[in-house]
Structures are given as C-alpha cells and as structure tokens.
Design an enzyme around this catalytic site. Structure first.
Site, PDB file in Angstrom:
ATOM      1  CB  THR A 189      -1.432  -9.281   3.859  1.00  0.00           C
ATOM      2  OG1 THR A 189      -1.795 -10.634   4.051  1.00  0.00           O
ATOM      3  CG2 THR A 189      -2.231  -8.440   4.814  1.00  0.00           C
ATOM      4  CE  LYS A 206      -5.110 -11.431   3.068  1.00  0.00           C
ATOM      5  NZ  LYS A 206      -4.366 -10.801   1.981  1.00  0.00           N
ATOM      6  N   GLY A 248      -6.737  -6.166  12.199  1.00  0.00           N
ATOM      7  CA  GLY A 248      -6.316  -6.644  10.891  1.00  0.00           C
ATOM      8  C   GLY A 248      -4.954  -7.289  11.044  1.00  0.00           C
ATOM      9  CB  SER A 265       2.916  -7.309   0.169  1.00  0.00           C
ATOM     10  OG  SER A 265       3.330  -8.530   0.710  1.00  0.00           O
TER      11      SER A 265
END
Length: 193
Positions: free
Chosen positions: A17, A49, A66, A145
């Site tokens: 993500t 997402k 999100g 990430s």
C-alpha cells in the site's frame, strides 16, 4: 521471555500500500496503488484501497477514504467510520475523533492493524489505532509502505506546479510506485473538485 518470543508469528508478513491525499484549497484527491505483497511475492496487483462515502460530508459531496494495512481490519474500520459520520454528518473531524476513541478503547477494535486517510472539502486527516487524528499543515498526507516517497513527490509538485490535486496525487503515486517495492503504478483515484 516475552509472549512474542514464546509464540512466534506464523502468519505471512504482508507489506503493501501507498495511499496519498493531496489538497489545494477546497479541492482534494486521494489515490491508492493496487499492490498487495505477501512475503516476497505480489499477491494482487489491482486492489482498490480508496473509497468515497457518498453524501456524508459537510456539503453532502462525499467523504474520501483511503486505507493502508490489513484489508479486513480496514473494512471493519470503514464501517465504524461510516457510523460515526452518520452520527455527526456535517463534521468529519468529529467523526474521525470519535472513531479514534473507539479504536483505542474497544478491545476488539484495538487489535486492528490499519491506518485511515479521510478527507472532505474542508479537512484531510490521518486516523490511527493509537488515538492519532492528524491534520497535515500543507494538505499532503501519505500512508503505507510508499507513503513517504509519495508525500515527498506530492510536496514538490504542489510547490512547483499548478496541477490540480488529482493530477498531483496520480503523478506522485506513480513516482512512489516506481521506487517502493511494495507499491505499484496501478492507481485508483477519487477526488472532490
């Protein structure tokens, strides 16, 4: 010996993500990449997402959300956030604070591992399970990430271009997807212009 040492984790490590929120004035966009990674393999390349919760914001235009983290946990939190919005439909900040309180104090929710990025025409917020409700000073908020890569790219684009938030979010997420091994360039974007 700690509990973690006695009972080592047996679930696969999931890293995934990049979600980015960009605001310029009352226009806001949230974009998310599509990659889900388990251990050293891509499990899914086109996950969605980013969502729009319709008609619940201060001007009934909608609230963008999100999420980063465990998908099942994120969906449970989205449901709770929608309930909080229904209880105070004209105040996204109040709904986010209420969700953060529930998330931190409720035994079942406390175990959920996710982050939410929420925005309407007036405010952008990061909501976490540690009780954080953070509004960025510059209107840019990245989670997951590749969140720091996307945030850096978005800040540069915001400062040095006249692009609208949707274009900045898409371009910054593309940059992050090319740098972060846990992200990709399959982008889902929602915006309020």
């Amino acid at each position: 010996m700690s509990r973690r040492e006695r009972y080592p984790e047996t679930r696969p490590i999931i890293r995934s993500t990049t979600v980015l929120s960009v605001r310029r004035g009352n226009a806001v966009a949230i974009a998310g990449d599509g990659q889900v990674t388990m251990n050293n393999a891509v499990a899914k390349a086109d996950a969605v997402k980013v969502r729009t919760l319709a008609g619940l914001g201060a001007d009934k235009a909608g609230v963008l959300v999100g999420f980063a983290g465990a998908a099942a946990d994120a969906f449970a939190l989205l449901e709770r956030f929608q309930q909080c919005l229904e209880a105070s439909p004209a105040n996204v900040k109040k709904a986010a604070v209420e969700l953060a309180k529930q998330w931190r104090t409720d035994r079942a929710l406390r175990r959920l591992e996710s982050l939410l990025c929420v925005a309407d025409r007036e405010v952008s917020l990061l909501v976490s399970g540690t009780g954080d409700v953070i509004e960025p000073n510059d209107g840019v908020l990245g989670i997951g990430s590749g969140g720091t890569f996307a945030t850096a790219a978005a800040r540069a684009l915001l400062a040095h271009t006249d692009q609208p938030p949707a274009d900045i979010a898409r371009n910054a997420l593309t940059i992050a997807g090319e740098l972060c091994i846990y992200s990709n360039t399959h982008i889902t974007l929602q915006s309020l212009e």
